[in-house]
Write a protein that holds these residues in place. Structure first.
Motif, PDB file in Angstrom:
ATOM      1  N   ILE A   1       1.818   4.198  -3.319  1.00 18.54           N
ATOM      2  CA  ILE A   1       1.895   5.659  -3.342  1.00 18.54           C
ATOM      3  C   ILE A   1       3.292   6.098  -3.778  1.00 18.54           C
ATOM      4  O   ILE A   1       3.457   7.025  -4.562  1.00 18.54           O
ATOM      5  CB  ILE A   1       1.577   6.260  -1.954  1.00 18.54           C
ATOM      6  CG1 ILE A   1       0.297   5.680  -1.397  1.00 18.54           C
ATOM      7  CG2 ILE A   1       1.504   7.769  -2.006  1.00 18.54           C
ATOM      8  CD1 ILE A   1      -0.954   6.258  -1.933  1.00 18.54           C
TER       9      ILE A   1
ATOM     10  N   GLN B   1     -12.987  20.107  -0.192  1.00 13.58           N
ATOM     11  CA  GLN B   1     -11.577  19.889   0.112  1.00 13.58           C
ATOM     12  C   GLN B   1     -10.934  21.163   0.662  1.00 13.58           C
ATOM     13  O   GLN B   1     -10.135  21.132   1.594  1.00 13.58           O
ATOM     14  CB  GLN B   1     -10.811  19.433  -1.139  1.00 13.58           C
ATOM     15  CG  GLN B   1     -11.251  18.088  -1.685  1.00 13.58           C
ATOM     16  CD  GLN B   1     -10.978  16.952  -0.730  1.00 13.58           C
ATOM     17  OE1 GLN B   1     -10.061  17.012   0.067  1.00 13.58           O
ATOM     18  NE2 GLN B   1     -11.799  15.917  -0.772  1.00 13.58           N
TER      19      GLN B   1
ATOM     20  N   ALA C   1     -21.020   9.224   5.616  1.00 13.19           N
ATOM     21  CA  ALA C   1     -20.062  10.115   4.968  1.00 13.19           C
ATOM     22  C   ALA C   1     -20.831  11.042   4.033  1.00 13.19           C
ATOM     23  O   ALA C   1     -21.964  10.758   3.649  1.00 13.19           O
ATOM     24  CB  ALA C   1     -19.046   9.303   4.184  1.00 13.19           C
TER      25      ALA C   1
ATOM     26  N   THR D   1       6.398  13.020   2.651  1.00  9.78           N
ATOM     27  CA  THR D   1       5.261  13.764   3.215  1.00  9.78           C
ATOM     28  C   THR D   1       3.970  13.355   2.513  1.00  9.78           C
ATOM     29  O   THR D   1       2.930  13.197   3.147  1.00  9.78           O
ATOM     30  CB  THR D   1       5.431  15.285   3.009  1.00  9.78           C
ATOM     31  OG1 THR D   1       6.797  15.597   3.085  1.00  9.78           O
ATOM     32  CG2 THR D   1       4.639  16.066   4.013  1.00  9.78           C
ATOM     33  N   GLN D   2       4.071  13.208   1.199  1.00  3.46           N
ATOM     34  CA  GLN D   2       2.870  12.843   0.446  1.00  3.46           C
ATOM     35  C   GLN D   2       2.405  11.431   0.792  1.00  3.46           C
ATOM     36  O   GLN D   2       1.204  11.167   0.881  1.00  3.46           O
ATOM     37  CB  GLN D   2       3.150  12.961  -1.054  1.00  3.46           C
ATOM     38  CG  GLN D   2       3.272  14.411  -1.498  1.00  3.46           C
ATOM     39  CD  GLN D   2       3.773  14.547  -2.920  1.00  3.46           C
ATOM     40  OE1 GLN D   2       4.535  13.728  -3.405  1.00  3.46           O
ATOM     41  NE2 GLN D   2       3.336  15.591  -3.596  1.00  3.46           N
TER      42      GLN D   2
ATOM     43  N   LEU E   1      -2.883   9.209   6.526  1.00  4.57           N
ATOM     44  CA  LEU E   1      -3.854  10.109   7.148  1.00  4.57           C
ATOM     45  C   LEU E   1      -5.316   9.978   6.706  1.00  4.57           C
ATOM     46  O   LEU E   1      -6.184  10.419   7.446  1.00  4.57           O
ATOM     47  CB  LEU E   1      -3.397  11.565   6.969  1.00  4.57           C
ATOM     48  CG  LEU E   1      -2.183  11.969   7.801  1.00  4.57           C
ATOM     49  CD1 LEU E   1      -1.888  13.443   7.640  1.00  4.57           C
ATOM     50  CD2 LEU E   1      -2.372  11.661   9.271  1.00  4.57           C
ATOM     51  N   PRO E   2      -5.643   9.410   5.544  1.00  2.00           N
ATOM     52  CA  PRO E   2      -7.044   9.447   5.134  1.00  2.00           C
ATOM     53  C   PRO E   2      -8.040   8.934   6.168  1.00  2.00           C
ATOM     54  O   PRO E   2      -9.099   9.502   6.352  1.00  2.00           O
ATOM     55  CB  PRO E   2      -7.075   8.582   3.874  1.00  2.00           C
ATOM     56  CG  PRO E   2      -5.744   8.729   3.310  1.00  2.00           C
ATOM     57  CD  PRO E   2      -4.812   8.837   4.478  1.00  2.00           C
ATOM     58  N   HIS E   3      -7.703   7.860   6.889  1.00  2.00           N
ATOM     59  CA  HIS E   3      -8.708   7.344   7.829  1.00  2.00           C
ATOM     60  C   HIS E   3      -8.492   7.861   9.236  1.00  2.00           C
ATOM     61  O   HIS E   3      -9.185   7.460  10.137  1.00  2.00           O
ATOM     62  CB  HIS E   3      -8.717   5.828   7.920  1.00  2.00           C
ATOM     63  CG  HIS E   3      -8.299   5.138   6.675  1.00  2.00           C
ATOM     64  ND1 HIS E   3      -7.950   3.825   6.662  1.00  2.00           N
ATOM     65  CD2 HIS E   3      -8.182   5.572   5.416  1.00  2.00           C
ATOM     66  CE1 HIS E   3      -7.618   3.480   5.443  1.00  2.00           C
ATOM     67  NE2 HIS E   3      -7.741   4.523   4.664  1.00  2.00           N
TER      68      HIS E   3
ATOM     69  N   GLU F   1     -11.510   9.412  11.342  1.00  2.48           N
ATOM     70  CA  GLU F   1     -12.457   8.397  11.817  1.00  2.48           C
ATOM     71  C   GLU F   1     -11.849   7.563  12.917  1.00  2.48           C
ATOM     72  O   GLU F   1     -12.466   7.307  13.946  1.00  2.48           O
ATOM     73  CB  GLU F   1     -12.787   7.426  10.686  1.00  2.48           C
ATOM     74  CG  GLU F   1     -13.726   7.977   9.693  1.00  2.48           C
ATOM     75  CD  GLU F   1     -13.911   6.970   8.570  1.00  2.48           C
ATOM     76  OE1 GLU F   1     -14.497   7.349   7.579  1.00  2.48           O
ATOM     77  OE2 GLU F   1     -13.441   5.816   8.708  1.00  2.48           O
TER      78      GLU F   1
ATOM     79  N   GLN G   1       0.844  -1.194   0.000  1.00  2.26           N
ATOM     80  CA  GLN G   1       0.000   0.000   0.000  1.00  2.26           C
ATOM     81  C   GLN G   1       0.887   1.254   0.000  1.00  2.26           C
ATOM     82  O   GLN G   1       0.651   2.202  -0.740  1.00  2.26           O
ATOM     83  CB  GLN G   1      -0.887  -0.026   1.241  1.00  2.26           C
ATOM     84  CG  GLN G   1      -1.890   1.093   1.292  1.00  2.26           C
ATOM     85  CD  GLN G   1      -3.287   0.582   1.052  1.00  2.26           C
ATOM     86  OE1 GLN G   1      -3.723  -0.342   1.712  1.00  2.26           O
ATOM     87  NE2 GLN G   1      -3.980   1.163   0.116  1.00  2.26           N
TER      88      GLN G   1
ATOM     89  N   ARG H   1       0.520  11.785   3.959  1.00  2.00           N
ATOM     90  CA  ARG H   1      -0.752  12.474   3.811  1.00  2.00           C
ATOM     91  C   ARG H   1      -1.789  11.598   3.099  1.00  2.00           C
ATOM     92  O   ARG H   1      -2.960  11.616   3.425  1.00  2.00           O
ATOM     93  CB  ARG H   1      -0.511  13.786   3.046  1.00  2.00           C
ATOM     94  CG  ARG H   1      -1.741  14.476   2.512  1.00  2.00           C
ATOM     95  CD  ARG H   1      -2.593  15.030   3.629  1.00  2.00           C
ATOM     96  NE  ARG H   1      -3.730  15.770   3.096  1.00  2.00           N
ATOM     97  CZ  ARG H   1      -4.812  15.221   2.595  1.00  2.00           C
ATOM     98  NH1 ARG H   1      -4.918  13.920   2.558  1.00  2.00           N
ATOM     99  NH2 ARG H   1      -5.790  15.963   2.123  1.00  2.00           N
ATOM    100  N   TYR H   2      -1.342  10.836   2.087  1.00  2.00           N
ATOM    101  CA  TYR H   2      -2.318  10.114   1.270  1.00  2.00           C
ATOM    102  C   TYR H   2      -2.470   8.649   1.620  1.00  2.00           C
ATOM    103  O   TYR H   2      -3.412   8.005   1.197  1.00  2.00           O
ATOM    104  CB  TYR H   2      -1.993  10.286  -0.219  1.00  2.00           C
ATOM    105  CG  TYR H   2      -2.345  11.675  -0.650  1.00  2.00           C
ATOM    106  CD1 TYR H   2      -3.642  11.981  -1.037  1.00  2.00           C
ATOM    107  CD2 TYR H   2      -1.428  12.703  -0.580  1.00  2.00           C
ATOM    108  CE1 TYR H   2      -4.005  13.267  -1.363  1.00  2.00           C
ATOM    109  CE2 TYR H   2      -1.769  14.000  -0.903  1.00  2.00           C
ATOM    110  CZ  TYR H   2      -3.064  14.272  -1.296  1.00  2.00           C
ATOM    111  OH  TYR H   2      -3.434  15.550  -1.596  1.00  2.00           O
ATOM    112  N   CYS H   3      -1.512   8.114   2.374  1.00  5.09           N
ATOM    113  CA  CYS H   3      -1.652   6.700   2.695  1.00  5.09           C
ATOM    114  C   CYS H   3      -2.005   6.500   4.165  1.00  5.09           C
ATOM    115  O   CYS H   3      -2.766   5.625   4.509  1.00  5.09           O
ATOM    116  CB  CYS H   3      -0.360   5.967   2.364  1.00  5.09           C
ATOM    117  SG  CYS H   3      -0.570   4.212   2.294  1.00  5.09           S
TER     118      CYS H   3
END
Lengths: 245, 523
Positions: free
Chosen positions: B169, B276, B263, B177-178, B185-187, B190, B165, B181-183
């Protein structure tokens, strides 16, 4: 466009996953890599964008040896190389469009992408990519709500967003049923035909490889057993390829 | 044929040996924790009397206790919020798969696993003598606990992200950093809500007993009523607590199950883009509001805080100069705590095995029994063992026996709940495969489900042992045996050098037990 020279990879320092491989691939080729599990197919693909660091050897992309690059140069090269996994590896809780936008990250500064700021162009290319794989309607759904075939199409859309020169696909259809596999392979074929993007694909289904690929590379124990046109592939060779010693 | 006979004979011998061994250990432990049937028998009438008096709660007292109840809830909520907020950035530093620097990560992990061995009540006792009596000390103590629990949960989540995973990315040319942020932090939003409620469930129990050492909350008046023998008041408090904890548990279950799944749905890309953009503002504002709310409830003046910091520095520098003169006391206390914990785990485990069979829907002889027992075990696990121990004082007097019994009851409750859920979730097919041979329900449990899930049961019991060890170190605060008595005495007398030594001893014991139990459960 891609040249591999004397590539050797080992995970534990003892056994060789890839054993001294040499090959060259031209722009627009559709190459299928076959071989039994553990033959080094996955490792070969992963060492092309350096997700796996080779023990020795060189990987040239457009005459640049990528094993010598520093981190930011490597990221620039990676953005030209799409990579598709067997298990999709989408961010399950994120929306489909967010997953596709990830393909744009290589073009973004850290700061902007940290705040999730993408410009109109990015959104445009993401929604175009989704249209190409026929998933416009699912744009705002969460990735976890999709079926396996749909997830793989999102992964393809993400890769298209990178505007890649080459797409590496590691067993992209192994978790899918026959009909879905065919449709995913059809997408690869269209991408290859229309955009002249080079495709290297690992397949364990030899019939799929014969049907779609122009060229076959057969690996056994980390070595190339066959590298040539799909038409010249003989049954004896396949028998040897999949035989157990 | 011979080998089969051998097998049968060996099997018999093994079984009887295990059984006798368990009995022998239990007798030994019972002796060590001063378990005494005569004392228990004699104590029963007065405990019954206590329950009778408790059945007549003093409702008007409830109004008086209301302020303290609100304070308890406030302590639990504020400390949970602070703990979760602070834990998130730290988890990014120490999760194996994304940690930026291996050495920093190793050092922090070491420090945190040392801090994790110190129970909340001990934190509170130390903080009270630094920052004076009041809820501030309680909030800080529980924030530390919340931080450590949340950190562990965040870390487990992040380390559970598959390597591929992260690779997926990285392979688009993203920088670190990306990837974060994208792998990662998304969840996280919650997940944070979910973790907040898990932490809150622990902290609301923790907050009820803080008062025992003067760190605010309802425990303060509970302790007073107990000393004044006002059992009617005590029963009111226990009732109030029971319902409060129940409401928070139910709320937590509800939020974690349903709210999180909802959601926002979007119709067009423009709206999506606006959302966003909006997120950039509302998330930091939300975090700031939460921090402001949390800080506003810390009722401490700046001067007192600065004074406290100075004292804290002093205390820590004295703790580091450990004084091993109380070595014999340490060994004696630690052994007693250890015996109490093992005793409670074994007794609780035995009861849980039987009760789980009767409680799980699929094995229980009747639905009525199952529902009734589910109610009972939920009551058993509502109260922190230290409160139950107070009730046992009435019957058997202070000492390790009260502590051991209280902890056994708590263990029975928690373990029954966990194991009966395992029985319910696992093995419909296993049960069926045995009943198709014509076996009875009990036989299908004994020869099918039980052997199938027994390793899980052992794992759960070992996990309880780890928790019991921590609990048994604080039972001494109220005189229910173990190292806690010596520890709290020394905190009160401000013998910080000795406190440092005792804490070190406790930590080493807990870390050894944790490692051993991990080894056993992997084996």
């Amino acid at each position: 466009m891609l040249k591999i020279e004397d590539l050797t990879v080992s995970y534990d320092g003892k056994t060789l996953a890839i054993d001294n491989i040499n090959t060259e691939i031209k722009q627009g080729e559709f190459v299928g890599i076959i071989g039994s599990s553990g033959s080094g197919k996955s490792t070969l693909l992963k060492s092309i964008n350096l997700l796996v660091t080779p023990l020795s050897g060189k990987v040239y992309i457009d005459d640049v040896d990528i094993t010598k690059l520093n981190n930011s140069q490597l990221r620039n090269i990676r953005r030209q190389i799409g990579f598709i996994f067997q298990d999709y590896n989408l961010i399950e809780k994120s929306t489909v469009i967010d997953n596709v936008l990830i393909g744009r990250l290589g073009y973004k500064s850290s700061l902007k992408s940290f705040f999730g700021l993408f410009n109109d162009e990015d959104y445009e290319s993401a929604s175009n990519a989704l249209r190409q794989v026929g998933l416009s309607k699912k744009m705002f759904e969460r990735a976890e709500e999709l079926s396996g075939g749909q997830k793989q199409r999102v992964a393809i859309a993400k890769t298209l967003c990178q505007k890649p020169k080459i797409i590496l696909a590691d067993e992209p259809v192994s978790s899918l049923d026959i009909a879905t596999s065919q449709s995913i392979m059809d997408y690869f074929k269209v991408i290859n035909d229309e955009k002249n993007i080079t495709i290297m694909i690992n397949l364990h289904d030899v019939n799929l490889a014969k049907k779609y690929c122009h060229r076959i590379i057969a690996l056994k124990n980390g070595k190339i057993l066959y590298d040539g046109k799909v038409g010249d592939l003989r049954d004896e060779l396949l028998k040897e390829l999949y035989s157990q010693e | 044929m011979n080998s089969l006979k051998n097998y049968i004979a060996k099997n018999k011998i093994h079984k009887s040996l295990y059984f006798l061994g368990a009995i022998a250990i239990l007798i030994f432990l019972g002796f060590k924790v001063e378990f005494d049937f005569v004392k228990l028998h004699k104590g029963i009438p007065s405990m019954l009397n206590l329950f009778q008096r408790m059945l007549k709660p003093n409702i008007s007292y409830g109004v008086e206790a209301f302020d303290k109840l609100i304070e308890t809830i406030q302590i639990a909520i504020v400390s949970s919020i602070l703990g979760v907020l602070v834990a998130l950035p730290f988890s990014l530093l120490i999760a194996d798969n994304i940690a930026p620097n291996r050495y920093i990560s190793a050092i922090l992990s070491g420090v945190f696993s040392f801090l994790r061995t110190i129970p909340s009540l001990i934190w509170a006792a130390i903080l009270v003598s630094i920052f004076s009596v009041g809820k501030f000390s309680g909030i800080v103590a529980l924030t530390i606990i919340a931080f450590l629990i949340a950190l562990k949960l965040f870390r487990e989540y992040i380390e559970g992200i598959k390597e591929n995973q992260l690779n997926s990315i990285k392979s688009v040319g993203a920088n670190s950093t990306q990837v974060l942020r994208y792998c990662v932090l998304p969840h996280i939003l919650e997940l944070s809500i979910s973790i907040f409620f898990i932490v809150l469930e622990t902290n609301i129990r923790g907050a009820t007993i803080l008062g025992l050492v003067g760190a605010g909350g309802i425990g303060q008046i509970m302790w007073r009523d107990l000393n004044h023998l006002r059992y009617d008041n005590l029963s009111t408090l226990i009732l109030i607590l029971f319902f409060t904890i129940l409401i928070i548990d139910v709320l937590s279950l509800f939020v974690r199950k349903y709210l999180i799944k909802k959601a926002v749905r979007f119709k067009s890309i423009d709206n999506y883009k606006k959302f966003q953009l909006f997120k950039i503002f509302y998330i930091p504002i939300l975090v700031i509001i939460l921090f402001l709310f949390a800080f506003s409830s810390l009722n401490i003046t700046y001067d007192r805080f600065i004074l406290g910091l100075g004292q804290g520095k002093d205390v820590i520098s004295r703790m580091i100069r450990i004084d091993p003169s109380c070595f014999s006391k340490l060994i004696e206390g630690i052994l007693e705590s250890f015996f109490i914990a093992v005793f409670a785990t074994i007794v609780g485990g035995l009861f849980a095995l039987v009760l789980s069979y009767l409680t799980a829907y699929n094995t229980s002889p009747s639905k009525g029994v199952s529902i009734f027992l589910k109610g009972v075990i939920n009551i058993l696990r509502t109260f922190p063992p230290i409160v139950t121990a107070i009730i046992f004082f009435r019957g058997v007097g202070p000492g390790p026996m009260a502590g051991a019994m209280a902890l056994s009851i708590y263990t029975t409750g928690v373990l029954t709940k966990m194991y009966s859920e395992v029985l319910e979730n696992e093995g419909k097919n296993i049960q069926a495969s045995i009943t198709t041979t014509g076996a009875t329900n009990l036989q299908s449990y004994r020869h099918g489900l039980l052997p199938h899930t027994f390793p899980t049961f052992i794992r759960l019991a070992l996990y309880r042992l780890e928790s019991n060890i921590r609990n048994s170190t604080i039972l001494g605060v109220i005189g229910a045996g173990g190292i806690g008595t010596t520890l709290v005495m020394n905190i009160m007398w401000r013998n910080w050098e000795k406190v440092g030594f005792l804490l070190l001893g406790i930590s080493i014991m807990i870390i050894i037990i944790d490692k051993l139990s991990q080894m056993v459960s992997n084996y």
